[in-house]
Design a protein around this motif. Structure first.
Motif, PDB file in Angstrom:
ATOM      1  N   CYS A  78       0.816  -1.218   0.000  1.00 29.58           N
ATOM      2  CA  CYS A  78       0.000   0.000   0.000  1.00 29.58           C
ATOM      3  C   CYS A  78       0.846   1.264   0.000  1.00 29.58           C
ATOM      4  N   ASP A  79       2.101   1.154   0.393  1.00 29.57           N
ATOM      5  CA  ASP A  79       2.977   2.329   0.415  1.00 29.57           C
ATOM      6  C   ASP A  79       3.443   2.732  -0.981  1.00 29.57           C
ATOM      7  N   GLN A  85      -3.569   2.005  -2.499  1.00 31.51           N
ATOM      8  CA  GLN A  85      -3.790   3.233  -1.737  1.00 31.51           C
ATOM      9  C   GLN A  85      -5.229   3.709  -1.850  1.00 31.51           C
ATOM     10  N   ARG A  86      -5.780   3.660  -3.061  1.00 28.75           N
ATOM     11  CA  ARG A  86      -7.180   4.083  -3.247  1.00 28.75           C
ATOM     12  C   ARG A  86      -8.131   3.183  -2.458  1.00 28.75           C
ATOM     13  N   LEU A  89      -7.786   4.050   1.266  1.00 25.61           N
ATOM     14  CA  LEU A  89      -8.435   5.340   1.550  1.00 25.61           C
ATOM     15  C   LEU A  89      -9.955   5.210   1.535  1.00 25.61           C
ATOM     16  N   PHE A 115       2.654   4.686   5.940  1.00 29.33           N
ATOM     17  CA  PHE A 115       1.571   5.110   5.045  1.00 29.33           C
ATOM     18  C   PHE A 115       0.225   5.021   5.760  1.00 29.33           C
ATOM     19  N   LEU A 116      -0.031   3.900   6.430  1.00 33.37           N
ATOM     20  CA  LEU A 116      -1.308   3.706   7.116  1.00 33.37           C
ATOM     21  C   LEU A 116      -1.502   4.737   8.230  1.00 33.37           C
ATOM     22  N   GLN A 118      -0.159   7.729   8.325  1.00 34.70           N
ATOM     23  CA  GLN A 118      -0.366   9.022   7.665  1.00 34.70           C
ATOM     24  C   GLN A 118      -1.802   9.151   7.150  1.00 34.70           C
ATOM     25  N   MET A 119      -2.389   8.062   6.715  1.00 35.08           N
ATOM     26  CA  MET A 119      -3.748   8.092   6.181  1.00 35.08           C
ATOM     27  C   MET A 119      -4.809   8.054   7.278  1.00 35.08           C
ATOM     28  N   CYS A 121      -5.209   5.440   9.723  1.00 33.69           N
ATOM     29  CA  CYS A 121      -5.616   4.125  10.231  1.00 33.69           C
ATOM     30  C   CYS A 121      -5.357   4.105  11.740  1.00 33.69           C
TER      31      CYS A 121
END
Length: 161
Positions: A78-79, A85-86, A89, A115-116, A118-119, A121
């Protein structure tokens, strides 16, 4: 049943019941009633492997789900993968709109973990945290983590400049 939970002596707020997304319920009203009783004692309910089967959003509402566990198949890469990523999200947005927490399963790299986070999670589980451990080592790992977290809370804030 709630009587089994009481008899076990387990603190109800430590119990998280997981149902897989593809679970079929023959009597939703009965399950809803039992889950309401368990919720009243302090248990939580998670939907495991979210996104891999037939999702009933009504079941999330009806059963009072607290957490959606994002399946590893969405987490892998996912990174770096825009398609993954979509999907992540979209799942995170859905969970936010439904008012439920998120947990990503099978997070193996620090890049996926970053990444998670930052999004938005809420939680992750997987090798980026720790490999499976025997009970004694797991307890030591958790104790060490709790001590480090506590010491960070006790540190005074840095002064600017």
């Amino acid at each position: 049943s709630t009587s089994s939970l009481r008899a076990s002596g387990l603190s109800a707020h430590r119990l998280d019941i997981e149902i897989t997304e593809g679970s079929r319920v023959s009597d939703p009203r009965l399950v809803s009633k039992v889950m309401a009783e368990l919720h009243s004692l302090g248990t939580s309910l998670s939907v495991d492997d979210f996104g891999t089967g037939y999702a009933s959003l009504d079941a999330i509402r009806l059963f009072g789900v607290h957490r959606i566990k994002i399946d590893r198949s969405f987490v892998m890469g996912c990174d770096i993968d825009p398609g993954q990523q979509r999907m992540i999200l979209a799942i995170l947005a859905l969970a936010e709109h439904l008012g439920v927490a998120t947990l990503a399963e099978g997070v193996e790299t620090s890049e996926e973990h970053a990444f998670l986070a930052q999004m938005g999670c809420d939680q992750v589980q997987g090798y980026s945290i720790a490999r499976p451990l025997p009970l004694e080592e797991a307890c030591a790992f958790l104790d060490d983590h709790a001590r480090r977290a506590e010491s960070m809370r006790l540190m005074p804030p840095r002064k600017a400049g």
